[in-house]
Write a protein that holds these residues in place. Structure first.
Motif, PDB file in Angstrom:
ATOM      1  N   LYS A 132      -5.781  -3.054  -3.594  1.00 35.00           N
ATOM      2  CA  LYS A 132      -5.557  -4.426  -3.151  1.00 35.00           C
ATOM      3  C   LYS A 132      -6.783  -5.279  -3.418  1.00 35.00           C
ATOM      4  CE  LYS A 132      -3.209  -7.616  -0.843  1.00 35.00           C
ATOM      5  NZ  LYS A 132      -1.899  -8.156  -1.291  1.00 35.00           N
ATOM      6  N   TRP A 133      -7.955  -4.727  -3.189  1.00 33.22           N
ATOM      7  CA  TRP A 133      -9.214  -5.432  -3.455  1.00 33.22           C
ATOM      8  C   TRP A 133      -9.400  -5.678  -4.957  1.00 33.22           C
ATOM      9  CZ3 TRP A 133     -13.971  -3.555  -5.653  1.00 33.22           C
ATOM     10  CH2 TRP A 133     -15.031  -4.449  -5.527  1.00 33.22           C
ATOM     11  N   HIS A 135      -6.949  -6.248  -6.930  1.00 34.32           N
ATOM     12  CA  HIS A 135      -5.811  -7.073  -7.343  1.00 34.32           C
ATOM     13  C   HIS A 135      -4.881  -6.325  -8.305  1.00 34.32           C
ATOM     14  CE1 HIS A 135      -7.784 -10.534  -5.480  1.00 34.32           C
ATOM     15  NE2 HIS A 135      -8.894 -10.225  -6.139  1.00 34.32           N
ATOM     16  N   LEU A 136      -4.663  -5.036  -8.020  1.00 33.92           N
ATOM     17  CA  LEU A 136      -3.808  -4.209  -8.864  1.00 33.92           C
ATOM     18  C   LEU A 136      -2.482  -3.856  -8.194  1.00 33.92           C
ATOM     19  CD1 LEU A 136      -6.451  -1.758 -10.387  1.00 33.92           C
ATOM     20  CD2 LEU A 136      -5.365  -3.715 -11.492  1.00 33.92           C
ATOM     21  N   THR A 139       1.291  -3.832  -9.796  1.00 40.14           N
ATOM     22  CA  THR A 139       1.268  -3.347 -11.173  1.00 40.14           C
ATOM     23  C   THR A 139       1.440  -1.824 -11.162  1.00 40.14           C
ATOM     24  OG1 THR A 139      -1.134  -2.982 -11.254  1.00 40.14           O
ATOM     25  CG2 THR A 139      -0.327  -5.206 -11.752  1.00 40.14           C
ATOM     26  N   TYR A 217       3.377   0.407  -4.007  1.00 33.70           N
ATOM     27  CA  TYR A 217       2.634  -0.430  -4.954  1.00 33.70           C
ATOM     28  C   TYR A 217       3.538  -1.324  -5.807  1.00 33.70           C
ATOM     29  CZ  TYR A 217      -1.402   2.508  -3.897  1.00 33.70           C
ATOM     30  OH  TYR A 217      -2.423   3.161  -3.264  1.00 33.70           O
TER      31      TYR A 217
END
Length: 279
Positions: A132-133, A135-136, A139, A217
């Protein structure tokens, strides 16, 4: 009763038990295949051979909002990348533990084996925070990138197989001036194909059938995997009485697993058998 007759009776009993076990295990699979080719009106019949067989259920898969081709492609890409990551990292780590001598090798390997007792659910939240940090989230990267971090099971499997390779090959290569990378790449990796095939099948199956991590995810349909897509539409299909379509989707979803095992079954069985042999 002589010894030969007793052996024949034992063999017959063994084959009967194994045959019954095979029938019990393959029964649900045959029912799934048969149902996927049946008409909706015949989905609850007890006939194994559809009469008449139809491909309409497979065509119906593409009429839903499921976007079956995209889901299938996503699962394939994630599974293949996971296999590549596990084969590379686990093979290199196993080579170090099996061949390279360094201080603390046994302790480090023991700590690695202890991680097998840690459930994947325990690390789910920390990994989610990290991705999350970065920004994945949303995906496919969080689903295949961890495979390039190695794994305890794959390292153990490859190490046990590498221990069966004669140490003299390493000594001879060292005399010829080969480096550790040359020994790994030219000797151990080619000789380790059976174990690599077993690891590839296990990894592919695990990544293909994974439901939890894609649901965390990549929860949005159709930008997710096939397992999540089928689970999402399972309620809609079953409540609508479309078990035939659901079975068609399930059959297509396990088809890659069958193909992979079919082409690598000999290496897979050999790899499993020899990985338990201690030098």
């Amino acid at each position: 009763m002589n010894k030969k007759t007793r052996k024949i009776i034992v063999d017959i009993e063994t084959y009967v038990i194994l045959t019954l076990g095979a029938v019990i295990m393959i029964g649900p699979f045959l029912w799934m295949v048969a149902t996927s080719f049946k008409l909706p009106a015949d989905q609850f019949t007890h006939t194994v051979i559809p009469n008449p067989p139809t491909l309409a259920n497979f065509q119906s898969l593409f009429s839903f909002d499921l976007n079956f081709p995209e889901l299938f492609l996503n699962s394939t890409v994630i599974s293949v990348l996971s296999v590549v990551g596990q084969i590379l990292t686990c093979a290199m780590a196993a080579f170090c533990f099996a061949v390279v001598k360094f201080r603390g090798r046994s302790l480090l390997f023991t700590l690695l084996m202890i991680t097998l007792m840690i459930p994947a659910q325990v690390t789910l939240i920390p990994n989610f925070i990290i991705f999350k940090w970065l920004h994945l989230v949303g995906t496919s990267v969080p689903l295949w990138l961890p495979a390039f971090w190695g794994g305890a099971f794959g390292t153990f499997l490859m190490r046990q197989y590498f221990l069966t390779i004669p140490r003299e090959l390493v000594d001879a290569a060292r005399v010829d001036g080969a480096s550790l990378w040359d020994i790994f790449w030219s000797i151990y990796l080619p000789l380790g194909k059976p174990a690599l095939s077993a690891l590839a099948i296990f990894t592919f199956q695990g990544a293909w059938n994974d439901l939890l991590h894609p649901l965390v995810y990549m929860p949005n349909v159709p930008n997710t995997t096939l397992t999540v897509g089928l689970a999402f539409f399972q309620t809609q299909l079953t409540h609508g009485g479309r078990f035939t379509v659901l079975m068609a989707g399930a059959l297509l979803s396990i088809l890659p697993l069958i193909i992979v095992f079919f082409f690598a079954q000999r290496q897979f069985i050999e790899g499993i058998a020899l990985s338990g042999v201690k030098r």
